[in-house]
Each structure stands twice: as C-alpha cells, then as structure tokens.
Design a protein around this motif. Structure first.
Motif, PDB file in Angstrom:
ATOM      1  N   PRO A 168       0.838  -1.211   0.000  1.00 63.59           N
ATOM      2  CA  PRO A 168       0.000   0.000   0.000  1.00 63.59           C
ATOM      3  C   PRO A 168       0.872   1.259   0.000  1.00 63.59           C
ATOM      4  N   THR A 169       1.316   1.665  -1.170  1.00 64.96           N
ATOM      5  CA  THR A 169       2.338   2.706  -1.295  1.00 64.96           C
ATOM      6  C   THR A 169       1.926   4.009  -0.629  1.00 64.96           C
ATOM      7  N   ARG A 170       0.718   4.493  -0.939  1.00 63.87           N
ATOM      8  CA  ARG A 170       0.295   5.783  -0.377  1.00 63.87           C
ATOM      9  C   ARG A 170       0.253   5.735   1.148  1.00 63.87           C
ATOM     10  N   PHE A 171      -0.282   4.647   1.687  1.00 65.19           N
ATOM     11  CA  PHE A 171      -0.335   4.510   3.142  1.00 65.19           C
ATOM     12  C   PHE A 171       1.066   4.515   3.748  1.00 65.19           C
TER      13      PHE A 171
ATOM     14  N   LEU B 166       3.837   5.899   2.596  1.00 69.05           N
ATOM     15  CA  LEU B 166       4.427   7.236   2.542  1.00 69.05           C
ATOM     16  C   LEU B 166       3.822   8.141   3.610  1.00 69.05           C
ATOM     17  N   GLN B 167       2.504   8.049   3.790  1.00 69.32           N
ATOM     18  CA  GLN B 167       1.863   8.834   4.840  1.00 69.32           C
ATOM     19  C   GLN B 167       2.340   8.389   6.226  1.00 69.32           C
TER      20      GLN B 167
ATOM     21  N   TRP C 290      -0.757  -3.051   8.168  1.00 63.42           N
ATOM     22  CA  TRP C 290      -1.838  -2.801   7.210  1.00 63.42           C
ATOM     23  C   TRP C 290      -2.416  -4.123   6.683  1.00 63.42           C
TER      24      TRP C 290
END
Length: 655
Positions: A275-278, A280-281, A369
C-alpha cells in the motif's frame, strides 16, 4: 626464528580466550545449568540496574548532541591535515552493515506487529496501538542505539588517531588513569570489551541464524530446529573466516556496499507492491511520533506501573547495543579517520538511524496494514508463535513472494557474514595491542570463537539465552562508557587549552638579525623548490636548529629532548614525564601543485614540473599549514622556541 604467538597482547588475549572457551565448554557440557545461571543474572540486572541503563543511554545522547553543536565539533579525528579514507556513501554503508544489519531483517516485521498486537500502553489492535508500535520501534532503533556506538567509536577514533594511542579500548582511559592503562587495569578493560563484544555478536548471530533457518524453511522446506541452526552457524562461520582473512578493504567494504544496494532494492519492491500511499503517509507520521516522544521515552522506565515489557524490549536493546559497542565502536573508529567530530557524530547518529526508520516503516507498517485489511490477524498470530518467520508471512500476501524470499535470504546471509567477520577483526585488534592489521591466525581464531559462542548459547537455552548474555555483559561496559564520556570531555578541554596557547602572539626572538635575511625569504617564497632541495634544507638547517635547542635545554634543567628521523621528515621531541604529552615539532616535505597564477614559471611549460615541495611544520595535533623553507638557522630556532613557549603555557593552565 619468529615465535608462533607474536602480534598479540598476552594478558588480553589469553584472558579473553580462557573466558570465551570456558563459556563454550560450560554451555556445551551443562546447557540446563547455564540457562539457569543466565536467567537469574538477567532478571537481577533488569530489576536492580535497569534504571542505570536508561539513565546512561539518555546521558550519552545529550552528551553527544552537545558535543556535535559545540566548537569542539571542529576537531578532527586525526591530525589536522588528515583526510577521510572512504567516501561518505561507502563509510555509511560499512558502519551500518556492521552495526544492525541482521537485526533489522529479523525485527523489521516482528517488532512492530508484536507491539501492535500486545502494546504496553494502549488497547491491542487499535489505531493508537499502531502508532505506539511504530514510535517504540523507532525509539529502539534510532538515535539512542547509535549514540551508544558513537560514544565508543568517538573515544577510540579520537585517542587512536588524534592522540596516537593504540586503537584499543584502554586508550580511552588515559585522561583518567594515565600510564596505568598499560598495566593490569588496562588488560581488564580490554577483556571486558572482548567478552562484551562476543555476547553482543552472539545475539546478532543467533538472530541471524534463526532468520536464515526460516528462509531455508520457506524456500527449501528445511526443519526449523536447533540442529539445523547449528549447521548453518558452522557454514556461515566458515565463510566469515575466509572473508575476514581478506582484510577490511577487500572483504568487508565490498560486502557492505553490496548489501546496502540489495536492501534498497528489497525496500523499493515492498513499497511498490504494498500500500504505497499509506506507507508514505505513515513514514511522515512516524517521524512526528518519534520526535514527539523522544524525551519522554528516553527516561520512561515504568517506575509507577511496573511491567515486564520494558525488560523484554527496551532494556534488552540497550544491553544488546552496549555489549556490542566495543565491536561497532572500534569498527567505525577504524573507518572514520580524518573526519571531524561533528561529521562523525552527525553521520553516525542520523544516517543509519534514518535508514532504519525507512526500513521499519516499509516492513512494519505494511505488516500492520495487511494484518488489518487482508490477513484478519493471522500475521500477528503467526509471529507470536514463530518470530523468525514473520517476514515470510508478510510475503504471502504480496506478489512475487518467492523472489522476495530469495532476495531476503541473500540479504540475511551477507549480513551474517559481514557481522561475523567484522566482529572477529575488531576482537583481533583489541587482543593484538591495537594492530589495525592483526596477524591472520588471530583473525581466524576469533572468527571461529564467535561462531562457537553463538552455537553454545543456542544450546544453553536457545535465542532467549543469547539475548540474556548480551544484557548481562552490558553492565560493566555501561559503567566504563560513562567514565569514557568524562575522559573524552577532559581530553577535548585540554586540547582547547593547547589551541588557545598556540594562538598566543609570538615574541620575536631575533628581530635585528632576522631582518637581514628578508631578501632570502622573498626568494624562497617565490621559488618552487623540488623535493631534494627541501630535504637538503631539513637535513642541514632544520637538523642544526634541533641540535642547538636540544643542547640548550639540557644545560639548566636537564630536559630530555630528542631528534627522530621519520619516514619523510625530521621530528624534535621534548619529554616532561610519562603523565604529560610530549612537545613535538616536526618538519616534513609536503608536495603541492604549483599555483595557476604562476603562468610565467618555466616549470609550467609543457614537459616541466607542475608540483613543488614545502617544508611544513607539524605539531602534535597535525600540520600548522605554513612553510619554513628558506628560514635561517636562527629563524627556525625562533619558531621552535615560540611553539615550545606556547606548549609550556598549555601545561601551566592544565596542571
């Protein structure tokens, strides 16, 4: 005929070898009794001395941060003219691969997911538990861990390369003990360092073999049991023995650079496939959580709500890092010559910690995650029952799982080898009077002993016994490191006094006579002499000046002054007893490029010389950066006497 056991420090070597081999025999012959002894000692230290571990590590962080931002940070770890031996990227790769490589692979998934499912302060499997899990993991693997290594590394690099002491642990105690470090006290210090290093190294090798065994189980169906792990330790120890025999540059450096590349490839793949966006956040938020809890976590010993958690996790980590600090500290000192204290501290404290933060975010947060959204708690359940398999459990929920497992296996194997061979090299250095290139048989011996200690601790209680050994060995080392901080501060304060004395205005010794030679001096300044001219100047004028000053010093006070021929110059040394650093004035021929503005110089023509030589002055702290070529005999004498007067002022204000 050369004796077979040359190149060692006898008491340090034999004392360390007897203790190490005794531990191997005890753990092999009576594993149950050894396990009971380790557990009792570990429980006592956590209950009675845990507060000291927390306070000491917090003090190390504060001490080093103050030192880094102070003017003392400009002092070089080596002579003033020294340059780093390795590029910054290679340097970071080497210190990181030797410091924590195996641990981050083993705990990359396991620690965050275990804190998430069983947090110390929050309800399990909640958003707060996830935040706490990453904050605690960052705390354990961040600046505090590397501050422990940096204290040891700074002391060894400073005294070894700046003060020209042997590169051994005892050298850091000269400001406190004086010449007594050359006796029994120094031997005991080095023995503590060797035993602590073996305990810390055994912990890393124990984690590594468990992870390697899990990799084999996942890829080849190998049994996850003690016999398999003992065989794997034997294989990797053999490989490490071969690698350590090749030396630092040919073996460890190349492996270190390779595993950093492989580590980044593995992290990038997990980031891209997960889950790339997660992620990075989460990285941004994790940094904020870490900074917010930095001070509170530093001194949080759970005094008001006692829990076993702090002993199982935080105190284990602090004990592990402390027990391993002689190894990592001596290793990073060995590769850090020529850097300033500020460069050293900022690099050691923040570069590897930053890499760890990225690693744990990618692997830890992807596990959390997946456990919430895909695995329905199965990852946490599996990790609780079999921690080494944690990473491969996560791979099951990602594409390219087999490829990721192969890449991980390669990473673990190389981390295992670099930790073992670097550890063996460092222990060999400690037991060989600080020799940076220990004899081959000594490196091989300690490589085999490292593997033997790890194997026998596994026999005496598995991974738990290995971890207990690290906590136990850390207690005397923690006391030594606190004293070491005082020694560093005292030595640096004395150096500031010496620098202040060196900046005092010089009294002209022969104003009228020296004025007659100004034309000769101008000629020397605009000339660009070759090496032979400068060497002739040193062998005649400088040598006569040294002899004149030496004769004069012997008349009134019988001061011991000597002249030494070095490999590339001439050195004048004045001794004032064993407890006081000697006065050193040295002149060396130093090659420099002919300045570009000298466009009319014949030496700039095609086929001519493009370099010239300077007769540079070196004091104990390194080059003074000026050229005395062309000085008259009286002018050289005046320069020596001026520097000696400043040195006497330094002795007066530091007495």
């Amino acid at each position: 005929m050369k004796q077979p056991l040359t190149g060692i420090s006898p008491i340090s070597f034999y004392g360390s070898a007897i203790i190490s081999l005794g531990l191997i025999i005890f753990a092999s012959a009576a594993p149950d009794a050894a396990a009971a002894v380790f557990k009792h000692a570990n429980d006592w230290i956590i209950a009675e001395a845990g507060w000291f571990y927390m306070l000491a590590v917090g003090g190390f962080v504060i001490f080093l941060l103050v030192l880094a931002i102070s003017p003392l940070g400009r002092i070089k770890l080596g002579p003033d003219e020294a340059e780093p031996d390795y590029s910054y990227g290679t340097w970071v790769a080497m210190l990181f691969s030797a410091g924590m490589g195996i641990g981050i692979v083993f705990y990359g998934v396991a620690e965050p997911i275990m804190h998430f499912s069983a947090p110390p302060d929050a309800a399990p499997r909640t958003p707060q538990a996830a935040r706490d899990a990453m904050e605690v993991t960052f705390f354990h693997w961040g600046v505090h861990a590397w501050a422990i290594y940096a204290v040891m590394g700074l002391a060894l690099a400073y005294f070894g390369y700046r003060k020209d002491e042997p590169l051994v642990i005892r050298s850091a105690f000269r400001p406190l003990l004086g010449d007594r470090i050359n006796g029994a006290i120094g031997d005991v210090i080095d023995i503590f360092a060797v035993v602590g290093t073996l305990a810390g190294l055994a912990t890393s090798l124990g984690l590594g073999v468990a992870q390697l065994n899990a990799t084999g189980a996942y890829l080849f169906g190998l049994a996850q049991n003690l016999p398999t792990q003992l065989v794997l330790i034997g294989i990797v120890t053999g490989l490490a023995t071969v690698t350590v025999a090749t030396g630092l540059d040919n073996g460890i450096r190349r492996l270190s650079e390779m595993i950093i590349i492989v580590s980044f490839i593995l992290m990038f793949l997990i980031l891209a496939l997960g889950p790339t966006r997660f992620l990075l956040q989460a990285f941004v938020e994790n940094i904020g959580l870490y900074l917010n809890g930095f001070i509170g976590r530093t001194f949080h010993i759970y005094a008001y709500e006692p829990t076993e958690w702090v002993g199982t996790w935080t105190l284990f980590y602090w004990g592990w890092w402390i027990s391993w600090s002689p190894f990592v500290g001596l290793f990073i000192a060995r590769i850090s010559r020529g850097r300033t204290i500020r460069q050293f501290l900022l690099g050691v404290l923040f570069a590897p910690a930053g890499f760890s933060f990225i690693w744990f975010t990618v692997f830890g947060d992807v596990a959390i995650w997946l456990d919430i959204h895909e695995a329905n708690g199965q990852i946490a359940t599996t990790v609780a029952g079999n921690m080494p398999i944690a990473l491969f459990t996560v791979f099951e929920y990602l594409p390219w799982s087999s490829f990721l497992a192969w890449l991980t296996g390669l990473l673990v194997a190389v981390y295992f080898v670099t930790a073992s061979d670097a550890g063996a090299l460092v222990i060999a250095m400690i037991t060989s009077q600080g020799n940076e290139e220990p004899v081959l048989w000594l490196r091989v011996f300690w490589s085999l002993v490292c593997g033997g200690v790890a194997a026998c601790l596994l026999l005496a209680g598995g991974l738990g016994a290995v971890q207990m050994a690290a906590v136990i060995a850390a207690l005397p080392l923690a006391v030594l490191m606190v004293l070491m901080c005082y020694g560093i501060w005292k030595a640096l304060s004395d150096e500031v006094a010496l620098t202040t004395s060196a900046s005092l205005p010089a009294a002209p010794m022969v104003p009228h006579e020296a004025a007659r030679f100004w034309r000769r001096r101008i000629s020397a300044i605009i000339d660009h002499p070759g090496r032979l001219q400068v060497e002739r100047f040193i062998a005649t004028t400088v040598a006569k000046a040294f002899e004149s000053v030496a004769r004069e010093l012997e008349k009134p006070e019988h001061i011991d002054a000597g002249i030494e021929k070095t490999s590339d110059g001439l050195r004048f040394v004045i001794s004032h007893g064993e407890t006081v650093p000697p006065f050193v004035y040295e002149v060396r021929p130093v090659s420099k490029p002919i300045p570009a503005f000298v466009v009319t110089d014949a030496s700039r023509k095609e086929g001519g010389r493009n370099r010239y030589y300077r007769a540079e002055v070196f004091l104990a702290q390194g080059s003074r950066g000026y050229d005395i070529y062309g000085y008259d005999l009286d002018q050289v004498i005046a320069d020596i006497v001026n520097h000696y007067g400043r040195y006497r002022h330094y002795l007066a204000i530091t007495a």
